[in-house]
Motif scaffolding. Structure first.
Motif, mmCIF file in Angstrom:
data_model
loop_
_atom_site.group_PDB
_atom_site.id
_atom_site.type_symbol
_atom_site.label_atom_id
_atom_site.label_comp_id
_atom_site.label_asym_id
_atom_site.label_seq_id
_atom_site.Cartn_x
_atom_site.Cartn_y
_atom_site.Cartn_z
ATOM 1 N N TYR A 26 -15.631 -10.146 24.934
ATOM 2 C CA TYR A 26 -15.619 -10.053 26.360
ATOM 3 C C TYR A 26 -16.955 -10.434 26.715
ATOM 4 O O TYR A 26 -18.142 -10.205 26.159
ATOM 5 C CB TYR A 26 -15.271 -8.503 26.708
ATOM 6 C CG TYR A 26 -14.008 -8.175 26.522
ATOM 7 C CD1 TYR A 26 -13.017 -8.586 27.427
ATOM 8 C CD2 TYR A 26 -13.565 -7.404 25.630
ATOM 9 C CE1 TYR A 26 -11.761 -8.196 27.193
ATOM 10 C CE2 TYR A 26 -12.525 -6.667 25.459
ATOM 11 C CZ TYR A 26 -11.423 -7.369 26.245
ATOM 12 O OH TYR A 26 -10.165 -6.644 26.218
ATOM 13 N N VAL A 44 -19.498 -8.540 23.945
ATOM 14 C CA VAL A 44 -18.865 -7.456 23.248
ATOM 15 C C VAL A 44 -17.614 -8.092 22.515
ATOM 16 O O VAL A 44 -16.969 -8.467 22.945
ATOM 17 C CB VAL A 44 -18.252 -6.229 24.221
ATOM 18 C CG1 VAL A 44 -17.722 -5.398 23.075
ATOM 19 C CG2 VAL A 44 -19.576 -5.734 25.222
ATOM 20 N N ALA A 85 -14.692 -7.215 20.676
ATOM 21 C CA ALA A 85 -13.795 -6.066 20.774
ATOM 22 C C ALA A 85 -12.897 -6.177 19.424
ATOM 23 O O ALA A 85 -12.561 -5.264 18.851
ATOM 24 C CB ALA A 85 -12.986 -6.251 21.898
ATOM 25 N N PRO A 138 -11.200 4.997 16.517
ATOM 26 C CA PRO A 138 -11.806 5.693 17.318
ATOM 27 C C PRO A 138 -12.024 5.150 18.626
ATOM 28 O O PRO A 138 -11.598 3.838 18.846
ATOM 29 C CB PRO A 138 -13.472 5.564 16.748
ATOM 30 C CG PRO A 138 -13.328 4.982 15.254
ATOM 31 C CD PRO A 138 -11.797 4.608 15.181
ATOM 32 N N SER A 139 -12.299 5.793 19.645
ATOM 33 C CA SER A 139 -12.711 5.095 20.838
ATOM 34 C C SER A 139 -13.483 3.947 21.010
ATOM 35 O O SER A 139 -14.396 3.972 20.335
ATOM 36 C CB SER A 139 -13.277 5.997 21.890
ATOM 37 O OG SER A 139 -13.554 5.575 23.221
ATOM 38 N N GLY A 140 -13.121 2.828 21.486
ATOM 39 C CA GLY A 140 -13.820 1.483 21.728
ATOM 40 C C GLY A 140 -13.456 0.688 20.242
ATOM 41 O O GLY A 140 -14.292 -0.484 19.964
ATOM 42 N N SER A 141 -12.580 1.044 19.416
ATOM 43 C CA SER A 141 -12.525 0.346 18.155
ATOM 44 C C SER A 141 -11.510 -0.855 18.508
ATOM 45 O O SER A 141 -11.411 -1.714 17.491
ATOM 46 C CB SER A 141 -11.796 0.950 17.134
ATOM 47 O OG SER A 141 -10.654 1.721 17.652
ATOM 48 N N GLY A 142 -11.014 -1.020 19.567
ATOM 49 C CA GLY A 142 -10.207 -2.171 19.982
ATOM 50 C C GLY A 142 -8.690 -2.230 20.158
ATOM 51 O O GLY A 142 -8.047 -3.011 20.210
ATOM 52 N N LYS A 143 -8.063 -1.030 20.224
ATOM 53 C CA LYS A 143 -6.681 -0.472 20.105
ATOM 54 C C LYS A 143 -6.117 -1.048 21.585
ATOM 55 O O LYS A 143 -5.166 -1.805 21.570
ATOM 56 C CB LYS A 143 -6.594 1.134 20.385
ATOM 57 C CG LYS A 143 -6.978 1.634 19.090
ATOM 58 C CD LYS A 143 -6.783 3.109 19.072
ATOM 59 C CE LYS A 143 -7.424 3.825 20.157
ATOM 60 N NZ LYS A 143 -8.848 3.869 20.295
ATOM 61 N N SER A 144 -6.680 -1.224 22.549
ATOM 62 C CA SER A 144 -6.146 -1.411 23.887
ATOM 63 C C SER A 144 -6.252 -2.991 23.868
ATOM 64 O O SER A 144 -5.111 -3.520 24.336
ATOM 65 C CB SER A 144 -6.906 -0.614 25.095
ATOM 66 O OG SER A 144 -6.426 0.464 25.188
ATOM 67 N N THR A 145 -7.485 -3.570 23.490
ATOM 68 C CA THR A 145 -7.522 -5.019 23.604
ATOM 69 C C THR A 145 -6.473 -5.516 22.605
ATOM 70 O O THR A 145 -5.867 -6.413 22.829
ATOM 71 C CB THR A 145 -8.830 -5.082 22.950
ATOM 72 O OG1 THR A 145 -9.876 -4.820 23.966
ATOM 73 C CG2 THR A 145 -9.114 -6.799 22.756
#
Ligand SMILES: Nc1ncnc2c1ncn2[C@@H]1O[C@H](COP(=O)(O)OP(=O)(O)O)[C@@H](O)[C@H]1O
Ligand SMILES: [Mg+2]
Length: 229
Positions: A11, A17, A19, A38-45
């Motif tokens: 991004y 960043v 992702a 963990p949060s920020g590990s790319g799950k939603s991406t």
């Protein structure tokens, strides 16, 4: 159903960043997969790329045999309508529409006749146990009921792939369990392929397979211990 090869997603411009840093993954039709990390590990991406909501920076993504990486926005949106359905932590219902109208939305977008829409909406609401709630507004329902409306909306098109981002994240344990049981039943009865992002080990154990992400990479991938309940 899903095949990802060396998928990278960055991004931003100067201070970019990363992702997703090179994901290789295959999900067979009919699997029910949990994605943790963990949060920020790319799950939603990752889920957004699987759903054709965004495209990777590089690499290829095949969904039901279609390469989404080289499709334009319009083509991806056509493809999404027939193949992919989504549920979210925060339900994403339209607050001014009745339950039945919310569930009907994807069918109207697909240009179905009103008789067909009524028939399929009634069936989907029955499948999630909300046949008595069709004239209510989302505000008049509990969180668990709202998520069941969102599931009915996801089911109504008959899409073979269901993506879920923290579907039990806003619910207490008992209500979350009902949602997991419902997803499990859909998976079993319809053979729907389900990929579900979750923070919760108990939710993950409703799935057959667990993929762990860390820093945009697959850190682990295997059967869930005691899973597929
Ligand atoms: N639209 C965006 N613009 C810039 N950075 C983003 C965007 N979406 C996500 N990121 C960044 O990408 C990384 C992965 O985010 P995300 O996929 O949301 O992680 P997760 O869902 O696992 O918490 C994070 O560092 C996040 O800050
Ligand atoms: Mg997320």
């Amino acid at each position: 159903m899903l095949r990802l090869q060396n998928v990278v997603k960055t991004y931003g411009g100067k201070s970019a960043v990363t992702a997703l840093a090179g994901i290789d993954l295959t999900v067979t039709g009919g699997e029910m997969v949990a994605i943790m990390g963990p949060s920020g590990s790319g799950k939603s991406t990752l889920l957004n790329l699987l759903g054709g909501l965004d495209v990777p920076t590089s690499g290829s993504i095949l969904v039901a045999g279609t390469d989404l990486a080289d499709k334009g926005e319009k083509e991806r949106s056509m493809f999404r309508r027939t193949t992919i359905s989504y549920i979210f932590q925060a339900y994403h219902l339209m607050p001014t529409l009745k339950v039945s109208q919310n569930v009907a939305l994807p069918l109207h977008l697909a240009g179905e006749s009103s008789a067909e829409v009524s028939r399929r909406v009634a069936q989907a609401l029955k499948d999630v146990g909300l046949e008595g709630r069709s004239s209510h507004l989302p505000d008049e329902l509990s969180g668990g009921e709202r998520q069941r409306v969102a599931i009915a909306r996801a089911l109504v098109t008959g899409a073979p792939l269901l993506l879920a981002d923290e579907p039990t994240g806003n619910l207490d344990t008992a209500r979350g369990e009902e949602i997991l049981n419902l997803l499990r039943a859909i998976h079993r009865e319809r053979g729907t392929t389900i990929a579900m992002v979750t923070h919760d080990h108990h939710a993950a154990s409703a799935c057959d397979r667990l993929i762990r992400l860390r820093d945009g990479r697959v850190e682990g991938d295997g059967p869930v211990a005691g899973g597929g309940r």
